[in-house]
Design an enzyme around this catalytic site. Structure first.
Site, PDB file in Angstrom:
ATOM      1  N   ARG A   1       0.869  -1.185   0.000  1.00  0.00           N
ATOM      2  CA  ARG A   1       0.000   0.000   0.000  1.00  0.00           C
ATOM      3  C   ARG A   1       0.897   1.223   0.000  1.00  0.00           C
ATOM      4  O   ARG A   1       1.801   1.336   0.830  1.00  0.00           O
ATOM      5  CB  ARG A   1      -0.903   0.041   1.237  1.00  0.00           C
ATOM      6  CG  ARG A   1      -1.528   1.432   1.433  1.00  0.00           C
ATOM      7  CD  ARG A   1      -2.561   1.524   2.509  1.00  0.00           C
ATOM      8  NE  ARG A   1      -3.796   0.891   2.078  1.00  0.00           N
ATOM      9  CZ  ARG A   1      -4.986   1.129   2.625  1.00  0.00           C
ATOM     10  NH1 ARG A   1      -5.096   1.982   3.624  1.00  0.00           N
ATOM     11  NH2 ARG A   1      -6.062   0.511   2.187  1.00  0.00           N
TER      12      ARG A   1
ATOM     13  N   HIS B   1      -7.468   0.750  -6.243  1.00  0.00           N
ATOM     14  CA  HIS B   1      -7.678   0.025  -4.981  1.00  0.00           C
ATOM     15  C   HIS B   1      -8.446  -1.266  -5.315  1.00  0.00           C
ATOM     16  O   HIS B   1      -9.608  -1.437  -4.938  1.00  0.00           O
ATOM     17  CB  HIS B   1      -8.468   0.917  -4.019  1.00  0.00           C
ATOM     18  CG  HIS B   1      -8.451   0.446  -2.597  1.00  0.00           C
ATOM     19  ND1 HIS B   1      -7.682  -0.617  -2.148  1.00  0.00           N
ATOM     20  CD2 HIS B   1      -9.127   0.907  -1.496  1.00  0.00           C
ATOM     21  CE1 HIS B   1      -7.878  -0.775  -0.857  1.00  0.00           C
ATOM     22  NE2 HIS B   1      -8.746   0.116  -0.440  1.00  0.00           N
TER      23      HIS B   1
ATOM     24  N   GLN C   1     -10.413  -3.595  -2.753  1.00  0.00           N
ATOM     25  CA  GLN C   1     -11.652  -2.964  -2.266  1.00  0.00           C
ATOM     26  C   GLN C   1     -12.812  -3.274  -3.224  1.00  0.00           C
ATOM     27  O   GLN C   1     -13.937  -3.538  -2.793  1.00  0.00           O
ATOM     28  CB  GLN C   1     -11.449  -1.449  -2.153  1.00  0.00           C
ATOM     29  CG  GLN C   1     -12.693  -0.677  -1.773  1.00  0.00           C
ATOM     30  CD  GLN C   1     -13.117  -0.872  -0.329  1.00  0.00           C
ATOM     31  OE1 GLN C   1     -12.311  -0.748   0.570  1.00  0.00           O
ATOM     32  NE2 GLN C   1     -14.389  -1.183  -0.094  1.00  0.00           N
TER      33      GLN C   1
ATOM     34  N   ASP D   1     -16.746   8.381  -1.453  1.00  0.00           N
ATOM     35  CA  ASP D   1     -15.471   8.223  -0.738  1.00  0.00           C
ATOM     36  C   ASP D   1     -15.105   9.605  -0.188  1.00  0.00           C
ATOM     37  O   ASP D   1     -15.664  10.628  -0.616  1.00  0.00           O
ATOM     38  CB  ASP D   1     -14.410   7.723  -1.740  1.00  0.00           C
ATOM     39  CG  ASP D   1     -13.033   7.514  -1.115  1.00  0.00           C
ATOM     40  OD1 ASP D   1     -12.933   7.403   0.120  1.00  0.00           O
ATOM     41  OD2 ASP D   1     -12.046   7.461  -1.883  1.00  0.00           O
TER      42      ASP D   1
ATOM     43  N   CYS E   1     -16.184   2.956   0.856  1.00  0.00           N
ATOM     44  CA  CYS E   1     -15.044   2.086   1.197  1.00  0.00           C
ATOM     45  C   CYS E   1     -14.597   2.254   2.643  1.00  0.00           C
ATOM     46  O   CYS E   1     -13.985   1.360   3.207  1.00  0.00           O
ATOM     47  CB  CYS E   1     -13.888   2.377   0.245  1.00  0.00           C
ATOM     48  SG  CYS E   1     -13.411   4.123   0.221  1.00  0.00           S
TER      49      CYS E   1
ATOM     50  N   ARG F   1     -14.147  -7.204   2.899  1.00  0.00           N
ATOM     51  CA  ARG F   1     -12.731  -6.983   2.544  1.00  0.00           C
ATOM     52  C   ARG F   1     -11.920  -8.229   2.898  1.00  0.00           C
ATOM     53  O   ARG F   1     -11.053  -8.653   2.141  1.00  0.00           O
ATOM     54  CB  ARG F   1     -12.147  -5.777   3.303  1.00  0.00           C
ATOM     55  CG  ARG F   1     -12.754  -4.422   3.011  1.00  0.00           C
ATOM     56  CD  ARG F   1     -12.554  -3.993   1.580  1.00  0.00           C
ATOM     57  NE  ARG F   1     -11.174  -4.136   1.118  1.00  0.00           N
ATOM     58  CZ  ARG F   1     -10.138  -3.351   1.464  1.00  0.00           C
ATOM     59  NH1 ARG F   1     -10.333  -2.307   2.243  1.00  0.00           N
ATOM     60  NH2 ARG F   1      -8.914  -3.572   0.989  1.00  0.00           N
TER      61      ARG F   1
HETATM   62  N1  NVA Z   1      -9.492   7.521  -1.549  1.00  0.00           N
HETATM   63  C1  NVA Z   1      -9.162   7.027  -0.230  1.00  0.00           C
HETATM   64  C2  NVA Z   1      -9.506   5.592  -0.115  1.00  0.00           C
HETATM   65  C3  NVA Z   1      -9.313   5.009   1.271  1.00  0.00           C
HETATM   66  C4  NVA Z   1      -9.665   3.558   1.342  1.00  0.00           C
HETATM   67  C5  NVA Z   1      -7.696   7.268   0.055  1.00  0.00           C
HETATM   68  O1  NVA Z   1      -6.879   7.004  -0.830  1.00  0.00           O
HETATM   69  O2  NVA Z   1      -7.364   7.739   1.147  1.00  0.00           O
HETATM   70  N1   CP Z   2     -11.192   0.845   2.732  1.00  0.00           N
HETATM   71  C1   CP Z   2      -9.911   0.746   3.150  1.00  0.00           C
HETATM   72  O1   CP Z   2      -8.983   0.458   2.373  1.00  0.00           O
HETATM   73  O2   CP Z   2      -9.742   0.968   4.473  1.00  0.00           O
HETATM   74  P1   CP Z   2      -8.342   1.125   5.234  1.00  0.00           P
HETATM   75  O3   CP Z   2      -7.706   2.386   4.731  1.00  0.00           O
HETATM   76  O4   CP Z   2      -8.701   1.160   6.673  1.00  0.00           O
HETATM   77  O5   CP Z   2      -7.490  -0.067   4.887  1.00  0.00           O
END
Ligand code: NVA
Ligand code: CP
Length: 329
Positions: A107, A134, A137, A230, A271, A316
């Site tokens: 990540r 992602h 997800q 989101d 998400c 998830r």
């Molecule tokens: N768009 C958000 C998704 C989090 C799961 C981010 O990248 O922070």
């Molecule tokens: N939706 C998601 O990826 O959550 P986290 O950032 O908590 O992993």
């Protein structure tokens, strides 16, 4: 015929409709086994490295629980406490970890980083979120829609808000791959890139999915089955973005009025994490600054019977488990 063993999982663009269906079916099976207490620890003696350059609750926990349930070991690597980036390149890290682990989750920031990791790794690399995509997800989201409606056929999903980032991009890909109609509803500058839209339009032609880009929320949500949103400022984006985002994205907030205009049986998805109230540090600070009680979704919608967010979060784990098993078993 699905050939998933040994593959990387970087974006759903790399997978066919049949392969995505395979992941969903496997996740459903593993979920049923978990609920009935049937063990599925078929990956004993295997190990997965979990690299998180950004924070996480769902993704990290899903990988750790999934690995444990499959009989695997897992090691969490926080760049602040490892050599990654500062003292060791991605290419070197990939080759070091490949010698010890059977898979690597990453990540972080640009998609090119996870691609570089995959290029130099001799074991499967799984994207746990980048700025652009992602994909794990989306498998959870598709499983959740399929569980709720019993099918993905003839469904329409509307994504409200910042549609040019990881969630908007990946949902568009997942929907067109599975023949789900997808509408991105945002100001034009927040639509997915032209290049990705072109790729998705070509896929939609093959699967029969309808793909729309709409600036008017009322038009967008008509006959929608799923309203998805989101956060407006994603991890890694500068705090200064809040001011502009609140101004331009507030008309795209998911609230009770908008849900009323969607299909009769429409559900709400997100998400997570979400700024649906001011009970978080950021939510409180920004709430006070902009005089708002909620941002991308109001609390009444988030807490309503139409909200599938916690089922989605649970899924998830089941879908990430399916990905690990399909790539390694
Ligand atoms: N768009 C958000 C998704 C989090 C799961 C981010 O990248 O922070
Ligand atoms: N939706 C998601 O990826 O959550 P986290 O950032 O908590 O992993």
């Amino acid at each position: 015929m699905t050939q998933l063993h040994g593959r990387d999982f970087l974006t759903l663009l790399d997978f066919t409709t049949e392969e995505i269906t395979f992941f969903l079916d496997l996740a459903a099976k593993l979920k049923a086994e978990k609920k009935s207490g049937t063990p599925h620890n078929t990956l004993k003696s295997k190990n997965i490295a979990l690299i998180f350059e950004k924070t996480s609750t769902r993704t990290r926990c899903s990988f750790e629980v999934a690995a444990h349930d499959l009989g695997m070991g897992s090691t969490y690597l926080d760049p602040a406490c490892s050599q990654i980036g500062k003292k060791e390149s991605i290419a070197d890290t990939a080759r070091v970890l490949s010698g010890m682990f059977d898979a690597i989750e990453y990540r972080g920031y640009g998609q090119e980083i996870v691609e570089e990791l995959a290029k130099y790794s001799s074991v499967p690399v799984i994207n746990g979120l980048t700025n652009e995509y992602h994909p794990t997800q989306i498998l959870a989201d598709l499983l959740t829609v399929r569980e709720h409606f019993g099918t993905l056929q003839n469904k329409k999903l509307v994504y409200m808000g910042d549609a040019r980032y990881n969630m908007g991009n990946s949902l568009m890909i997942g929907c067109v791959k599975m023949g789900i109609s997808f509408t991105a509803c945002a100001p034009e500058e927040y639509f997915p890139s032209k290049e990705l839209r072109k790729k998705c339009e070509a896929i939609a032609k093959e699967t029969g999915a309808k793909l729309c880009f709409e600036t008017d929320p009322e038009i967008a949500v008509k006959d929608a089955d799923v309203i998805y949103t989101d956060i407006w400022v994603s991890m890694g984006e500068p705090i200064e973005e809040w001011e502009k985002r609140v101004k331009v994205l507030l008309p795209y907030q998911v609230n009770a009025g908008l849900m009323e205009k969607a299909g009769k049986n429409a559900v709400f998805m997100h998400c997570l994490p979400s700024y649906h109230d001011n009970k978080t540090e950021v939510g409180r600070e920004m709430g006070e600054k902009f005089g708002l009680e909620a941002f991308e979704v109001t609390n009444d919608v988030f807490e309503s019977d139409r909200s599938l967010v916690f089922l989605e979060a649970e899924n998830r784990m089941h879908t990430i488990k399916a990905v690990i098993k399909a790539l390694l078993d």
